[in-house]
Structures are given as C-alpha cells and as structure tokens.
Motif scaffolding. Structure first.
Motif, PDB file in Angstrom:
ATOM      1  N   GLY A 381      81.682 -34.164 -17.740  1.00  6.14           N
ATOM      2  CA  GLY A 381      80.613 -35.058 -17.335  1.00  6.14           C
ATOM      3  C   GLY A 381      79.418 -35.080 -18.261  1.00  6.14           C
ATOM      4  O   GLY A 381      78.319 -35.479 -17.861  1.00  6.14           O
ATOM      5  N   TRP A 382      79.580 -34.657 -19.535  1.00  6.70           N
ATOM      6  CA  TRP A 382      78.480 -34.732 -20.483  1.00  6.70           C
ATOM      7  C   TRP A 382      78.242 -36.189 -20.863  1.00  6.70           C
ATOM      8  O   TRP A 382      79.179 -36.967 -21.040  1.00  6.70           O
ATOM      9  CB  TRP A 382      78.808 -33.935 -21.747  1.00  6.70           C
ATOM     10  N   ALA A 383      76.979 -36.570 -20.979  1.00  5.01           N
ATOM     11  CA  ALA A 383      76.651 -37.944 -21.365  1.00  5.01           C
ATOM     12  C   ALA A 383      77.062 -38.226 -22.808  1.00  5.01           C
ATOM     13  O   ALA A 383      77.470 -39.336 -23.151  1.00  5.01           O
ATOM     14  CB  ALA A 383      75.162 -38.201 -21.187  1.00  5.01           C
ATOM     15  N   MET A 384      76.942 -37.212 -23.658  1.00  3.91           N
ATOM     16  CA  MET A 384      77.371 -37.312 -25.056  1.00  3.91           C
ATOM     17  C   MET A 384      78.111 -36.033 -25.412  1.00  3.91           C
ATOM     18  O   MET A 384      77.749 -34.942 -24.950  1.00  3.91           O
ATOM     19  CB  MET A 384      76.173 -37.492 -26.002  1.00  3.91           C
ATOM     20  N   GLY A 385      79.133 -36.171 -26.245  1.00  3.13           N
ATOM     21  CA  GLY A 385      79.858 -34.992 -26.698  1.00  3.13           C
ATOM     22  C   GLY A 385      79.066 -34.236 -27.745  1.00  3.13           C
ATOM     23  O   GLY A 385      78.042 -34.699 -28.252  1.00  3.13           O
ATOM     24  N   PRO A 386      79.531 -33.032 -28.118  1.00  8.20           N
ATOM     25  CA  PRO A 386      78.767 -32.210 -29.061  1.00  8.20           C
ATOM     26  C   PRO A 386      78.599 -32.837 -30.436  1.00  8.20           C
ATOM     27  O   PRO A 386      77.509 -32.748 -31.037  1.00  8.20           O
ATOM     28  CB  PRO A 386      79.586 -30.910 -29.137  1.00  8.20           C
ATOM     29  N   PHE A 387      79.643 -33.477 -30.964  1.00 10.85           N
ATOM     30  CA  PHE A 387      79.509 -34.076 -32.293  1.00 10.85           C
ATOM     31  C   PHE A 387      78.623 -35.315 -32.253  1.00 10.85           C
ATOM     32  O   PHE A 387      77.856 -35.566 -33.194  1.00 10.85           O
ATOM     33  CB  PHE A 387      80.893 -34.422 -32.857  1.00 10.85           C
ATOM     34  N   GLU A 388      78.701 -36.092 -31.175  1.00  8.58           N
ATOM     35  CA  GLU A 388      77.785 -37.229 -31.021  1.00  8.58           C
ATOM     36  C   GLU A 388      76.336 -36.758 -30.990  1.00  8.58           C
ATOM     37  O   GLU A 388      75.459 -37.347 -31.634  1.00  8.58           O
ATOM     38  CB  GLU A 388      78.076 -37.965 -29.719  1.00  8.58           C
ATOM     39  N   THR A 389      76.076 -35.722 -30.217  1.00 13.26           N
ATOM     40  CA  THR A 389      74.708 -35.209 -30.078  1.00 13.26           C
ATOM     41  C   THR A 389      74.192 -34.718 -31.419  1.00 13.26           C
ATOM     42  O   THR A 389      73.053 -35.000 -31.812  1.00 13.26           O
ATOM     43  CB  THR A 389      74.675 -34.065 -29.046  1.00 13.26           C
ATOM     44  N   TRP A 390      75.013 -33.970 -32.120  1.00 17.19           N
ATOM     45  CA  TRP A 390      74.642 -33.462 -33.441  1.00 17.19           C
ATOM     46  C   TRP A 390      74.333 -34.615 -34.385  1.00 17.19           C
ATOM     47  O   TRP A 390      73.323 -34.607 -35.102  1.00 17.19           O
ATOM     48  CB  TRP A 390      75.794 -32.594 -33.937  1.00 17.19           C
ATOM     49  N   GLN A 391      75.166 -35.635 -34.378  1.00 17.23           N
ATOM     50  CA  GLN A 391      74.969 -36.777 -35.260  1.00 17.23           C
ATOM     51  C   GLN A 391      73.672 -37.510 -34.914  1.00 17.23           C
ATOM     52  O   GLN A 391      72.916 -37.917 -35.809  1.00 17.23           O
ATOM     53  CB  GLN A 391      76.167 -37.720 -35.141  1.00 17.23           C
ATOM     54  N   ALA A 392      73.393 -37.679 -33.618  1.00 10.80           N
ATOM     55  CA  ALA A 392      72.162 -38.357 -33.199  1.00 10.80           C
ATOM     56  C   ALA A 392      70.931 -37.556 -33.587  1.00 10.80           C
ATOM     57  O   ALA A 392      69.857 -38.120 -33.858  1.00 10.80           O
ATOM     58  CB  ALA A 392      72.187 -38.584 -31.694  1.00 10.80           C
TER      59      ALA A 392
END
Length: 793
Positions: A381-392
């Motif tokens: 249920g994460w809104a963004m995955g770890p790689f998405e978050t890192w990229q953002a």
C-alpha cells in the motif's frame, strides 16, 4: 497449449489466508473445496466449518456477498481427497514449514487430475525446494502464487516459477489471475521472501532498529510512517499487529536462516521486546493485544521504558511536520537529512537504508525496478515505490548522500552502491525501467491480457502515449474517445474533484448526450475511482444560504432531466463504475442502459446523511422497480418491495461490493462485474458496442406507475416513530425519513394509485426542497463539508 480452463479450485489449509483465498475464488464465481485436517470429535470437517464461520466476522469482509459462502465446500485430508480430481487449480496455503508442505504434496499428488495446476501460497519458502516432493508430471505445472492479506483487497500476487515450470502455463496463469481474480501480478524470482516481503520486512526491521536507536515511541513512529510519507494508515507497528507478531517473527526468521551472506544480516533478528510479546501470547490484533491494545474503548500502546501500556498519542514535532509538508521532494529530503531532530533523523535513515538495500539487491530479487516499485504499491500500500521515491528526491544527490553516510559508518551495511547507480538519472524513463540483472531498460509485459488495461498503473518517469481524442468539454465534463479501441464509442468523464456533481457537470452531461446522439453509436460514463461522491454540497450550501432557492430547484430539475436523458438516450449509455458511487452518482448509474462494475464498487443513496433525500430520479427509479416486481406477484403488493428500499435509503446503506449492489437493487442481474478495475473501461467500451450492434432501442417511458401511496407512507412512519421513541433517531431524522417514504410511495395519493413518472419526479423535488429550507439540514451540510463526518441534530 490449450486455453487454461479453471472451473473448480481446491485450497489446502483453512487458516487465515487459506480461508480468505477460498472466499475470493467464490467472489469470482468459482466453486471451491477447502481442506484441512480432520477433527477428532464431532463433525470431521469441524476445522473448516469454524474457518467458514470466521469469514462472516472478519472486517473488511472477505466475501463480496454473504451467499458466496455456500460456494465453499468443507473437506478434510482423510475422507475427501477424491474431490481433488474435479479441481483444475489446487492452492496450498498451510503453515510456512517446508517439511509440512512437502509431506502434504506427497499425500495429495496421487489424487490430482491430469494437467492440474498446483501452487503454493508460501510467503517466502523456496519454490524449487518445494517442487522436489512432486512427481515430474505435476512439477512442471507447479509454481508459487503468493497472495497478500487480505487477498480480496490487496491487488498483489507474486507469481514465482522454479526452473522446471512450464512457461506457457505460467503465461496463461498470469492472464487468469489478472482477469478472473482481479489480481495485479508480478513475476518474482525464487529468492527468499520474493520481492514485496523481502523489501517490506527489511523496511520494518529498519524501522525497529532506528526506533530503538533514537528512543522513539511506537505510536510516534506510526505517526511518522503512515500517510505523511505515503504509507497506509496502519503505518508500521499497527500493520505488524494486523499481520500477527508471530507471523512477522517467522518471516524475519526465514530471512535470518536463508540469507546468511546478506550484508544486512546483522539486523535480521527478532528484537527482544517482540520475543517477549510472542511468549506472552500478545500476537497482535488476533489475540487482542500486541504493540497496541484496546481497553474500554481507548487505544493503548506498549511503552518499552515503562514496561507497560499507556494511552497512544503519536505526535509529530512541528518542525518535522513543516518539512514533510514541503511540496519540493528534493528539498524535503535535504532538510530531513540536515535536521537534528530525532524524528527527522529517523525518517532520513529509514529512506536511506531502504534505497541502499533495494539498489544492492535489485539484480537478484527482481527483473526490473518497476517490479519492485509496483510490488510495494500493490502489496504494502505504498503510494510510491522505493525507486520512484529516490528518483523524485534527486537520484544523484541521494546516491551521493548514501555514500557519504556509508563512509561515516551511519548506514546499516558497509557495502557500496552498485556501479549501475552512478550511470543513471533514475530507474524509470521513457525507455522503460532499469533491469540490473540484464543491464538494460525493459518495457512492459507483452502478454495479451495487458491490452485490456487501457490505463495501467504507471511508475514515476514512465511514459505512455495516450490516444484519447477530445470531442467536446466544459468545466464539468469531457466528451472524448479512444479511436484505437472504438471510433464510434464516446466516453464522458467528470472532471471535478471527487467527481462531485454540480451545475457544470449536469449541463455537461446533457450536452454530451445530445452530441453523442448526433455523432456516435454509444456512450460510456467513466473516470477513475471514485465514480461520484454525489452532489456538489458546497455549491448547494452557498446557494441556500444566499436564499437562491428558485435557482436550486431549477438545478434539481436539470439534474432529473440529465438522469432521464441518460436513460432515454437514442444510443446506449453504459456506466463504468469503480469505487464509491454515492447519491447522485448512484442515481446516474441507475439510469444507464447498462452498468459495468468493478468488484470493489460501493453504491448507495446516502443523501439522508446530510438531511436530504435522493432527488435526481433515484426515488423514482426505485418506485418503478417496486412497481415492476409487484406485477410479477400474485397479490401485486407494491409496498412489499418498497419497504426494503425504504430501509436501505433511510439508513443510507451502501453496498460493500458490486455483487451486493446488484442484490439490493442498485444494479441489475445482467450487469457485468469486472474483477480487475484496470479492465473496466475496456469492457465497458465493448459492452457499449455490443448494445449498439444489437440495434439498441431506449426503453419506453412507463405510462403509469402503481405506488404505495398514503398507506405505504403511514407504515414507514410507524417504523420511524418506534426508532424516534427508542432514541435511535432525532426529530429531524424523522422528518428526513418521512421525506424518503413520501418520495418512494408516490406522495399523498391513494394506495394502489397509478401516477405518471413526472408526478414521481415532482414529489422528489418537492420533498428535497422542503428539507433544504430547514436550518437542521443546512447545519448538517455545513458540518459534513467542514469535518467530512455526518451530524446528528
């Protein structure tokens, strides 16, 4: 190979997961045989029968409709293994013990039908090791199918092959899981805990480590690791309680045992405080106490320093709240790292260590970064995955910060980031998502099933060409089409926030239908969930407070006209419904020629919650339903069908699924129920086309409707009187309830009178406007707008 046909399912193991997997198969119209050990006393299937009774008490409900329980046949391993010969899919879901599972496979293998698909719901055991207990003929059709709890609601299924799994069977099974069970499938590698649990449990372990290191409270950490950082409300420790502390400990143990060479192995251990809770039987929600417990309606949380429970508070420091509120993600992460506050240090350390872990292990646990990100979104249920978050947050800046912290001895493992990190600006781009194992960018799956998902879940940085073509639009709606799907089927999408229905939407619907009748063959009413949260209450309240009641009555009349135009359009109008379809949204759905529901559709006429009644034609439609049903009965008693409708509208009952919406009259038996919400638009377009090709003709208006009249209103009032005198409803609730009864029963006319449809619409408007002029209703609307909660005044 031949098309995969699964007509009956067996589930081995009637524990929490097994019983719920069986329930979800029943939701998908599949008969199920649910097995467990035989009981030593009484009914031999007592274990399974207790599990089935338990399904009734679970919240959220595993069954989309209570009657589906009858589709699950109880069985035991001693008496009923012959029943396996009738099953095309067998899912094993017993306890996470390799030897127990292998022993069970040896026992059931002789009873399996030729060509059966056998799968384990293991959360992390080796599929290759499990396969060794199977005969070669069965082994090639064996794989892991890992559901997430609760299996009805969490979309993720990890499909895990072993080296000898039949590739064509896996492809067919992925398509079946997607369309028939509505699951979002990730192909996982056969590594311990697969993808989602590998990352998710590591994240929990990192949370536990930094909680203790920084001396934070469990409730304080849950306040930090919930919606504020794009995680579910249950955050970390509440999630552990829901999953079961013993289950969490088992998964941690699996990582500790099977991953001895993992650089983070030092933290793969159950904390002492968690061991104590488990020994005491405080296993979380299922035992009534864990990290949290409820006492006399109050939520208490374990305080490690005091060794007892205290009231949960969970406050976030103002300076940390200010950082988390920043819109610029790069600045947010930079300030978290720079802050000296323990809460900010905690969050930075948590994100840093998860990024570090995922990058290091990407090549071995997943085919691409997309698989990791979607697994965490769908399974945890994460809104963004770890790689998405890192990229953002700025790929290179974060990578530099991780290496600086590693050099300073702050990271949980002293291993450098992989070399591929340095050469990228992120793991997702227009070229696809990065595969560390293949050292290249990879695109989406080419399986035919995904052509049904016109707007799949995307990851940050991913690009899709949208062939949507706008035909007309105003402030409230957009009329458009997908020429790549069907040039002649238009799509109407509401554009307002939460898809509320105000003046611009109503006028837009009227115009869109008129244009579609001139230029198109059919129309679909679709937008992403929610379908609609009802009328624009802010617009209604402002006009009422300003005394513009004539304008409001005109708006209600136009709303009714829009509903009737949907119903009597010269072309078929198909409503594609997902999520909440409340109030006016339900009324629009009722008037469509056909409905295509996603299974998770929550439909109801809820206007009484703000002191009003349905007035967009909803009461009129229910009255017509009662009229038609009464004509099929010997006595022709309309009120027998009005009474349950009155109760559900007066109590603002909302269906808990599309199946229940059909059962209570907000859908019809012939409507479609789509299990995967991303297939909704695809199916709706094709349903609209089929109606058009069949020579669709709009329904003729009912000339006269037999109504329950005064006697019906009086009987409804008797129920309201009893509730008022018992203190269950207020005086204004009584007034609103009588308005509902009056509209459903056709007003103050003789019982059994025949009235035109226009009369029913006029009664709706009159009752709606009378309530809107009361101060109590205006108070309710204002309170709901301010708090999001109903007011009982």
């Amino acid at each position: 190979m031949e098309r995969l046909r699964i007509r009956k399912v067996a589930v081995l193991g009637a524990g929490v997961m097994g019983a719920q997997i069986a329930a979800h198969c029943a939701n998908a119209d599949l008969p199920v045989v649910l097995f467990d050990l035989p009981s030593g006393e009484g009914d031999r299937n007592a274990t399974v029968l207790r599990a089935l009774e338990g399904l009734k008490r679970l919240d959220p409900a595993p069954l989309a409709e209570s009657q589906r329980l009858g589709w699950i046949q109880p069985a035991n391993y001693d008496d009923d293994l012959e029943a396996l010969r009738e099953c095309d899919l067998v899912i094993e879901a017993i306890a996470e013990r390799l030897d127990w599972k292998q022993s069970l496979y040896e026992r059931v293998a002789p009873f399996l039908a030729e060509g059966v698909t056998l799968a384990s719901n293991t959360s992390g055991l080796s599929i290759t090791a499990l396969a060794q207990a199977l005969p070669e003929a069965v082994r090639r059709n064996f794989c892991g199918i890992h559901f997430f709890n609760p299996p009805r609601y969490l979309p993720l299924v990890e499909l895990v092959p072993h080296a000898g799994s039949d590739a064509a069977r896996l492809d067919a099974l992925e398509g079946w899981l997607t369309t028939r069970l509505g699951k979002s499938v990730i192909r996982a590698k056969d590594t311990p805990n697969f993808i989602a649990n590998r990352v998710g449990v590591f994240s929990i372990l990192a949370v536990m480590h930094h909680t203790q290191r920084l001396g934070l409270g469990f409730d304080e950490v849950d306040a930090l690791t919930g919606p504020r950082i794009g995680r579910p409300k249950s955050a970390t420790y509440r999630t552990a309680d829901v999953v079961g502390l013993d289950t969490l400990a088992h998964v941690i143990g699996t990582m500790q045992t099977t991953l001895p060479d993992d650089p983070w192995h030092e933290i793969f251990r159950v904390p002492p405080w968690l061991e104590v809770l488990i020994r005491q039987g405080a296993l979380g929600q299922k035992s009534g106490a864990g990290v949290y417990r409820k006492e006399k309606g109050n939520i208490l949380v374990l305080d490690l320093s005091a060794g007892t429970y205290r009231p949960a508070q969970g406050e976030v420091a103002p300076e940390v709240e200010e950082i988390l509120a920043l819109r610029d993600v790069r600045e947010r992460f930079a300030r978290l790292r720079a802050s000296g506050h323990p809460q900010a240090q905690f969050l930075w350390a948590l994100f840093r260590d998860v990024f570090h872990y995922c990058a290091f292990h990407l090549a071995t646990i997943a085919d691409s970064a997309r698989d990791v990100d979607l697994a965490m979104r769908w399974g945890f249920g994460w809104a963004m995955g770890p790689f998405e978050t890192w990229q953002a947050a700025g790929w290179r800046d974060i990578a530099r910060s991780i290496e600086e912290d590693r050099a300073a001895g702050l990271t949980l493992a002293n291993v450098p980031l992989p070399a591929w990190v340095e050469g990228l600006e992120g793991t997702h781009s227009a070229k696809g998502s990065w595969s560390a194992a293949r050292s290249t960018w990879v695109g989406r799956s080419s399986l035919a099933v995904y052509r049904r998902q016109l707007y799949p879940d995307r990851v940050l940085g991913e690009r899709f060409d949208d062939p949507g073509e706008t035909l007309w639009e105003n402030e409230g709606v957009r009329l458009w089409r997908r020429p790549d799907q069907d040039q002649g089927v238009g799509i109407v999408s509401v554009r307002t926030r939460h898809h509320t229905l105000g003046a611009a939407v109503i006028e837009g619907i009227l115009e869109a239908v008129a244009r579609a009748e001139r230029e198109l063959d059919a129309l679909v009413l679709w937008h992403e969930a929610p379908f609609a949260l009802g009328a624009d209450l802010k617009q209604v309240l402002e006009a009422a407070q300003a005394g513009r009641f004539d304008q409001l009555e005109t708006m209600v009349e136009r709303f009714q006209q829009a509903s009737m135009r949907l119903k009597h359009a010269e072309i078929p109008v198909v409503a594609a419904i997902e999520g909440m379809a409340l109030g006016g949204g339900c009324e629009f759905a009722l008037h469509a020629a056909h409905r295509v529901f996603a299974l998770e559709s929550y439909v109801g006429l809820v206007e009484v919650g703000v002191g009003l009644i349905p007035a967009g034609g909803g009461c009129k439609e229910l009255a017509i339903q009662a009229h038609r049903m009464a004509r099929r009965t010997a006595g022709g008693d309309v009120f027998a069908f009005i009474q349950p409708m009155f109760e559900q509208v007066a109590k603002a009952k909302v269906s808990r699924s599309a199946l229940e919406a059909q059962a209570i009259g907000y859908g019809r038996v012939g409507d479609d129920v789509v299990m995967h919400p991303k297939e909704l638009l695809y199916v709706a377009i094709r349903r609209a086309r089929s109606l058009a090709e069949a020579g669709y003709r709009p329904p003729l208006p009912e000339r006269e409707v037999v109504v329950a009249g005064r006697n019906g209103i009086a009987t409804c009032e008797m129920m309201l009187v009893n509730m008022r005198e018992g203190g269950f409803i207020s005086e204004h609730d009584y007034r609103v309830g009588k308005g509902v009864a009056t509209a459903l029963c056709g007003g103050e006319v003789e019982s059994g009178a025949r009235v035109p449809v226009e009369w029913l619409l006029a009664v709706e408007r009159r009752e709606f406007m009378a309530l809107l002029r009361t101060p109590q209703t205006l108070e309710r609307i204002a309170h709901t707008l301010a708090t999001g909660k109903p007011l009982r005044n």
